[in-house]
Motif scaffolding. Structure first.
Motif, PDB file in Angstrom:
ATOM      1  N   MET A  56       0.848  -1.194   0.000  1.00 20.84           N
ATOM      2  CA  MET A  56       0.000   0.000   0.000  1.00 20.84           C
ATOM      3  C   MET A  56       0.884   1.244   0.000  1.00 20.84           C
ATOM      4  N   SER A  57       0.539   2.207  -0.861  1.00 24.43           N
ATOM      5  CA  SER A  57       1.345   3.422  -0.938  1.00 24.43           C
ATOM      6  C   SER A  57       0.702   4.537  -0.119  1.00 24.43           C
ATOM      7  N   VAL A  58       1.481   5.583   0.125  1.00 25.57           N
ATOM      8  CA  VAL A  58       0.984   6.737   0.864  1.00 25.57           C
ATOM      9  C   VAL A  58       0.066   7.541  -0.051  1.00 25.57           C
ATOM     10  N   THR A  59      -1.131   7.887   0.438  1.00 23.86           N
ATOM     11  CA  THR A  59      -2.054   8.666  -0.381  1.00 23.86           C
ATOM     12  C   THR A  59      -1.905  10.148  -0.063  1.00 23.86           C
ATOM     13  N   ILE A  60      -1.885  10.954  -1.106  1.00 23.61           N
ATOM     14  CA  ILE A  60      -1.840  12.411  -0.968  1.00 23.61           C
ATOM     15  C   ILE A  60      -3.253  12.923  -1.233  1.00 23.61           C
ATOM     16  N   LYS A  61      -3.830  13.607  -0.267  1.00 19.37           N
ATOM     17  CA  LYS A  61      -5.217  14.028  -0.363  1.00 19.37           C
ATOM     18  C   LYS A  61      -5.338  15.330  -1.154  1.00 19.37           C
ATOM     19  N   THR A  62      -6.317  15.366  -2.052  1.00 13.86           N
ATOM     20  CA  THR A  62      -6.640  16.585  -2.783  1.00 13.86           C
ATOM     21  C   THR A  62      -7.298  17.584  -1.823  1.00 13.86           C
ATOM     22  N   PRO A  63      -7.401  18.866  -2.240  1.00 16.24           N
ATOM     23  CA  PRO A  63      -8.089  19.825  -1.367  1.00 16.24           C
ATOM     24  C   PRO A  63      -9.499  19.374  -0.981  1.00 16.24           C
ATOM     25  N   GLU A  64     -10.247  18.777  -1.890  1.00 18.79           N
ATOM     26  CA  GLU A  64     -11.593  18.307  -1.566  1.00 18.79           C
ATOM     27  C   GLU A  64     -11.536  17.146  -0.573  1.00 18.79           C
ATOM     28  N   GLU A  65     -10.592  16.252  -0.765  1.00 17.26           N
ATOM     29  CA  GLU A  65     -10.431  15.142   0.180  1.00 17.26           C
ATOM     30  C   GLU A  65      -9.990  15.642   1.551  1.00 17.26           C
ATOM     31  N   GLN A  66      -9.164  16.674   1.569  1.00 10.34           N
ATOM     32  CA  GLN A  66      -8.760  17.268   2.844  1.00 10.34           C
ATOM     33  C   GLN A  66      -9.965  17.856   3.575  1.00 10.34           C
ATOM     34  N   ARG A  67     -10.878  18.464   2.821  1.00  7.33           N
ATOM     35  CA  ARG A  67     -12.103  19.021   3.419  1.00  7.33           C
ATOM     36  C   ARG A  67     -12.944  17.908   4.031  1.00  7.33           C
ATOM     37  N   LEU A  68     -13.083  16.803   3.315  1.00 12.78           N
ATOM     38  CA  LEU A  68     -13.864  15.679   3.820  1.00 12.78           C
ATOM     39  C   LEU A  68     -13.184  15.031   5.024  1.00 12.78           C
ATOM     40  N   MET A  69     -11.860  14.997   5.025  1.00 12.43           N
ATOM     41  CA  MET A  69     -11.124  14.479   6.184  1.00 12.43           C
ATOM     42  C   MET A  69     -11.368  15.362   7.410  1.00 12.43           C
ATOM     43  N   LEU A  70     -11.414  16.669   7.192  1.00 12.30           N
ATOM     44  CA  LEU A  70     -11.675  17.584   8.306  1.00 12.30           C
ATOM     45  C   LEU A  70     -13.083  17.357   8.869  1.00 12.30           C
ATOM     46  N   GLU A  71     -14.050  17.129   8.004  1.00  9.88           N
ATOM     47  CA  GLU A  71     -15.420  16.866   8.467  1.00  9.88           C
ATOM     48  C   GLU A  71     -15.477  15.577   9.280  1.00  9.88           C
ATOM     49  N   ALA A  72     -14.788  14.537   8.799  1.00 12.50           N
ATOM     50  CA  ALA A  72     -14.761  13.269   9.536  1.00 12.50           C
ATOM     51  C   ALA A  72     -14.035  13.445  10.865  1.00 12.50           C
ATOM     52  N   GLY A  73     -12.961  14.225  10.845  1.00 11.76           N
ATOM     53  CA  GLY A  73     -12.203  14.478  12.067  1.00 11.76           C
ATOM     54  C   GLY A  73     -13.014  15.239  13.101  1.00 11.76           C
ATOM     55  N   ARG A  74     -13.732  16.254  12.648  1.00  9.51           N
ATOM     56  CA  ARG A  74     -14.566  17.027  13.575  1.00  9.51           C
ATOM     57  C   ARG A  74     -15.684  16.154  14.146  1.00  9.51           C
ATOM     58  N   ALA A  75     -16.209  15.256  13.321  1.00 11.52           N
ATOM     59  CA  ALA A  75     -17.254  14.352  13.799  1.00 11.52           C
ATOM     60  C   ALA A  75     -16.715  13.463  14.917  1.00 11.52           C
ATOM     61  N   ALA A  76     -15.530  12.887  14.690  1.00 11.67           N
ATOM     62  CA  ALA A  76     -14.929  12.023  15.718  1.00 11.67           C
ATOM     63  C   ALA A  76     -14.654  12.804  16.993  1.00 11.67           C
ATOM     64  N   ALA A  77     -14.149  14.023  16.849  1.00  8.22           N
ATOM     65  CA  ALA A  77     -13.865  14.858  18.013  1.00  8.22           C
ATOM     66  C   ALA A  77     -15.131  15.130  18.821  1.00  8.22           C
ATOM     67  N   SER A  78     -16.241  15.331  18.125  1.00  5.03           N
ATOM     68  CA  SER A  78     -17.495  15.643  18.821  1.00  5.03           C
ATOM     69  C   SER A  78     -17.993  14.467  19.648  1.00  5.03           C
ATOM     70  N   VAL A  79     -17.637  13.245  19.246  1.00  2.00           N
ATOM     71  CA  VAL A  79     -18.027  12.068  20.030  1.00  2.00           C
ATOM     72  C   VAL A  79     -17.343  12.106  21.395  1.00  2.00           C
ATOM     73  N   LEU A  80     -16.065  12.458  21.423  1.00  2.00           N
ATOM     74  CA  LEU A  80     -15.332  12.524  22.689  1.00  2.00           C
ATOM     75  C   LEU A  80     -15.889  13.635  23.584  1.00  2.00           C
ATOM     76  N   SER A  81     -16.275  14.757  22.980  1.00  2.00           N
ATOM     77  CA  SER A  81     -16.882  15.831  23.769  1.00  2.00           C
ATOM     78  C   SER A  81     -18.221  15.388  24.337  1.00  2.00           C
ATOM     79  N   MET A  82     -18.983  14.651  23.534  1.00  2.00           N
ATOM     80  CA  MET A  82     -20.294  14.176  23.980  1.00  2.00           C
ATOM     81  C   MET A  82     -20.180  13.198  25.138  1.00  2.00           C
ATOM     82  N   ILE A  83     -19.211  12.287  25.079  1.00  2.00           N
ATOM     83  CA  ILE A  83     -19.150  11.196  26.055  1.00  2.00           C
ATOM     84  C   ILE A  83     -18.526  11.636  27.381  1.00  2.00           C
TER      85      ILE A  83
END
Length: 263
Positions: free
Chosen positions: A1-28
């Protein structure tokens, strides 16, 4: 498996997923207290991820094969001497217990992965210090992230903080590349030599997630095929963030709304 370089759009989606995960820790966070079971925490997180975030809990049914069952729960709950991958169950938290809650959320096909330490009531002085130093070590590693830096720079920074405080770094488990795939290249070791390893370039996304032990670094895997514990039964702690390499440095994709980044 090679290292993936994220496009600007993929970076935006990664940020959304990251913020979602962070909100779970705040909730719990308010639910972590003496008497609660790790299964109850798991159920709260599962329901929040699925119903509120409209996401998918990545650990649920992850892995398996080679005689090992897939991971059976939606989060990992690692209590006291459990290093990582603790399986939620009916055991109640006792006053003074420490617990790492590890959350990975899939949103729009991308993964956000983060964990933090919690206390059930007031922890011991040792437990609190171990947790705080582990968090400090994680941020020391993250601060090394920038284009042109090397993976060894991250590992060395983490290791220096850990060992200067008398703690040991777990070698068998490490950070990882992340994106559309939960675990991808590169591996992010939490020890190493500066100036060695893969060179970082903008668009890389990976986790920095050091596991530090109060005693020896040695660990063992329990018969369930997932739970990792310290061999000497000493306390362990872990913190984790997903990080993006930017053109000028780094961005923490899983930063919680209430979280202060030390300088």
């Amino acid at each position: 498996m090679s290292v993936t370089i994220k496009t600007p759009e993929e970076q935006r989606l990664m940020l959304e997923a990251g913020r979602a995960a962070a909100s779970v820790l705040s909730m719990i966070a308010p639910h972590v207290k003496p008497g609660v079971t790790t299964e109850a925490l798991n159920q709260l997180c599962h329901d929040y991820i699925v119903n509120e975030l409209k996401g998918i809990p990545a650990p649920l049914n992850y892995g398996g094969g080679g005689g090992r069952q897939p991971f059976p729960k939606s989060i990992c709950t690692s209590v006291n001497h459990v290093v990582c991958h603790g399986i939620p169950g009916e055991k109640q938290l006792k006053r003074g217990d420490t617990i790492n809650i590890d959350v990975t959320v899939i949103k729009d096909g991308f993964h956000g992965d983060t964990s933090q330490m919690f206390y059930a009531g007031e922890p011991s002085v040792l437990a609190r210090r171990l947790s705080e130093v582990t968090r400090e070590a994680m941020f020391a590693g993250i601060r090394k992230v920038r284009p042109g830096a090397r993976l060894g720079d991250i590992g060395y920074a983490v290791q220096q903080v850990a060992e200067a405080n008398g703690y040991s770094v777990v070698r068998e488990y490490c950070g990882h590349g992340i994106g559309r795939v939960f675990h991808e290249d590169p591996q992010i070791l939490h020890y190493g030599r500066p100036g060695t390893g893969l060179e970082l370039v903008p668009g890389m996304t990976f986790t920095v997630e050091p596991m530090l032990n109060a005693g020896r670094q040695d660990v063992r895997l329990l018969p369930d095929g997932w739970t990792v514990v310290t061999k000497d039964h000493s306390l362990s702690a872990q913190w984790e963030h997903t990080v993006l390499v930017t053109n000028t440095g780094y961005e923490i994709l899983t930063l919680r709304a209430d979280e202060k980044v030390p300088h």
